[in-house]
Design a protein around this motif. Structure first.
Motif, mmCIF file in Angstrom:
data_model
loop_
_atom_site.group_PDB
_atom_site.id
_atom_site.type_symbol
_atom_site.label_atom_id
_atom_site.label_comp_id
_atom_site.label_asym_id
_atom_site.label_seq_id
_atom_site.Cartn_x
_atom_site.Cartn_y
_atom_site.Cartn_z
ATOM 1 N N SER A 31 0.839 -1.200 0.000
ATOM 2 C CA SER A 31 0.000 0.000 0.000
ATOM 3 C C SER A 31 0.869 1.242 0.000
ATOM 4 O O SER A 31 2.074 1.182 0.257
ATOM 5 N N GLY A 32 0.255 2.380 -0.275
ATOM 6 C CA GLY A 32 0.991 3.637 -0.325
ATOM 7 C C GLY A 32 1.516 4.077 1.010
ATOM 8 O O GLY A 32 2.337 4.998 1.085
ATOM 9 N N ASP A 33 1.084 3.477 2.111
ATOM 10 C CA ASP A 33 1.532 3.846 3.445
ATOM 11 C C ASP A 33 2.406 2.763 4.067
ATOM 12 O O ASP A 33 2.404 2.572 5.277
ATOM 13 N N THR A 34 3.148 2.045 3.238
ATOM 14 C CA THR A 34 4.038 0.999 3.722
ATOM 15 C C THR A 34 5.489 1.391 3.481
ATOM 16 O O THR A 34 5.881 1.676 2.351
ATOM 17 N N GLU A 57 5.824 0.758 13.242
ATOM 18 C CA GLU A 57 4.425 0.361 13.392
ATOM 19 C C GLU A 57 3.880 0.690 14.777
ATOM 20 O O GLU A 57 2.668 0.860 14.938
ATOM 21 N N THR A 60 3.841 5.080 14.706
ATOM 22 C CA THR A 60 3.115 5.788 13.655
ATOM 23 C C THR A 60 1.945 4.943 13.166
ATOM 24 O O THR A 60 1.746 3.817 13.595
ATOM 25 N N ASN A 61 1.197 5.506 12.252
ATOM 26 C CA ASN A 61 0.105 4.759 11.618
ATOM 27 C C ASN A 61 0.549 4.123 10.302
ATOM 28 O O ASN A 61 -0.288 3.646 9.520
ATOM 29 N N LEU A 62 1.855 4.131 10.059
ATOM 30 C CA LEU A 62 2.387 3.521 8.848
ATOM 31 C C LEU A 62 2.541 2.013 9.022
ATOM 32 O O LEU A 62 2.714 1.517 10.137
ATOM 33 N N ASN A 63 2.478 1.296 7.916
ATOM 34 C CA ASN A 63 2.869 -0.107 7.895
ATOM 35 C C ASN A 63 4.345 -0.184 7.526
ATOM 36 O O ASN A 63 4.908 0.754 6.962
ATOM 37 N N LYS A 255 7.924 12.036 1.947
ATOM 38 C CA LYS A 255 6.590 11.433 1.880
ATOM 39 C C LYS A 255 6.065 11.093 3.269
ATOM 40 O O LYS A 255 4.872 11.230 3.550
ATOM 41 N N TYR A 256 6.975 10.649 4.161
ATOM 42 C CA TYR A 256 6.594 10.249 5.523
ATOM 43 C C TYR A 256 7.371 11.099 6.532
ATOM 44 O O TYR A 256 8.391 10.661 7.072
ATOM 45 N N GLN A 258 6.898 11.682 9.483
ATOM 46 C CA GLN A 258 6.956 11.069 10.816
ATOM 47 C C GLN A 258 8.050 10.012 10.923
ATOM 48 O O GLN A 258 8.324 9.496 12.016
#
Length: 308
Positions: A31-34, A57, A60-63, A255-256, A258
């Motif tokens: 996914s785009g948040d991995t 993990e 944050t709320n990222l994978n 992009k991230y 955090q």
């Protein structure tokens, strides 16, 4: 005839829906948040990859996923360069200085680190984070009994007995440029009687069983402790600093936003002795790298509190 066709078509349709809904690793992508973490096929790379994954993990709320068992630093570098990975769990400044950047010889340890940090950012748009606190350098080692018998403390001390020695070395070291055997002979002014290139995993047992007089191993390897080996001081500073750091694509940092604060939590937190112990837990006690990573993070209170 129609009934027969329906019997064939309907199960295939159901199977297609099942496959598309459950997904298969490597086929549907991430996914785009991995965050994708590249890790080589060494124990410490696996441990640090799992540690980073668990921190991301938790905080944050990222994978996060670990791309495991990459064969070399060059392979993991190319994965980042091609944007197939967002970061590498461990990169070593001295290795990248020699093999990726082909930096000038004769630099001081600090100059090597500064050069690598600057050039990785300029050439490849990647950020070298501060070191974890340990350096996994090539290091000659002998048994404690051998050191006492021959009064060995430094690499230079081997010169007097080098012509008679059997020495096990990493397969890649024989032909490495800059910090390989040919340049070693020039710096130290001697060569060994017999050198035996072999897989790194076989070196320590060969030394402990007295099949070798000395080996060139890794300073953080857990088997140094298992076999109670003597590490010899590189008194002529032949090997460049191999400070261990996480290296991240700047694209991923943007992009991230955090991500950087999470990774900085490990700055300077893992000493050489700590990394040896973590490796020992996997190599000697046969724990999974992810378990060892989790135990370290829990013991040092990284998991206290909720997501930020």
């Amino acid at each position: 005839m129609l009934k027969k066709l329906l019997k064939l078509i309907l199960p295939l349709g159901v199977l297609t829906v099942m496959l598309s809904s459950c997904g298969w690793p490597g086929l549907n992508g991430t996914s785009g948040d991995t965050v994708r973490i590249a890790a080589q096929n060494t124990t410490e790379q696996q441990i640090m990859g799992a540690m980073i994954q668990q921190l991301i993990e938790h905080d944050t709320n990222l994978n996060a996923e670990v791309i495991n068992n990459l064969g070399s630093g060059t392979v993991s570098f190319q994965a980042q360069k091609r944007d197939e990975a967002d970061l590498t769990s461990i990169r070593f400044s001295g290795t990248d200085y020699q093999t990726i950047l082909h930096g000038p010889q004769g630099k001081s340890p600090q100059a090597v680190n500064d050069y690598v940090n600057k050039e990785f950012n300029r050439r490849y748009d990647m950020t070298y984070f501060p070191t974890y606190g340990f350096a996994d350098t090539y290091q000659f080692m002998v048994t404690q009994d051998f050191a006492k018998k021959h009064h060995i403390e430094t690499v230079s001390d081997l010169k007097k007995i080098a012509p008679k020695m059997k020495v096990g070395i990493d397969q890649t070291w024989l032909s490495r440029k800059g910090d390989g055997y040919e340049d070693f002979k020039k710096r130290y002014g001697f060569q060994f009687g017999h050198v035996y290139p072999m897989q790194m995993g076989l070196l320590y047992n060969a030394l402990a069983s007295n099949k070798m007089d000395a080996v060139l191993g890794y300073s953080t390897d857990g088997r140094v402790r298992s076999y109670h080996l003597k590490l010899l001081k590189d008194d002529r500073q032949f090997f460049p600093p191999y400070s261990a750091s996480v290296v991240v694509n700047n694209k991923a940092l943007k992009k991230y936003p955090q991500l950087a604060p999470v990774l900085h939590k490990l700055d300077g937190k893992i000493s050489l002795e700590t990394m040896q112990e973590l490796n020992y837990q996997v190599d000697n006690n046969l724990k999974e790298p992810s378990v060892v990573a989790s135990e370290f993070l829990k013991a040092h209170h990284y998991f206290e509190g909720g997501k930020h």
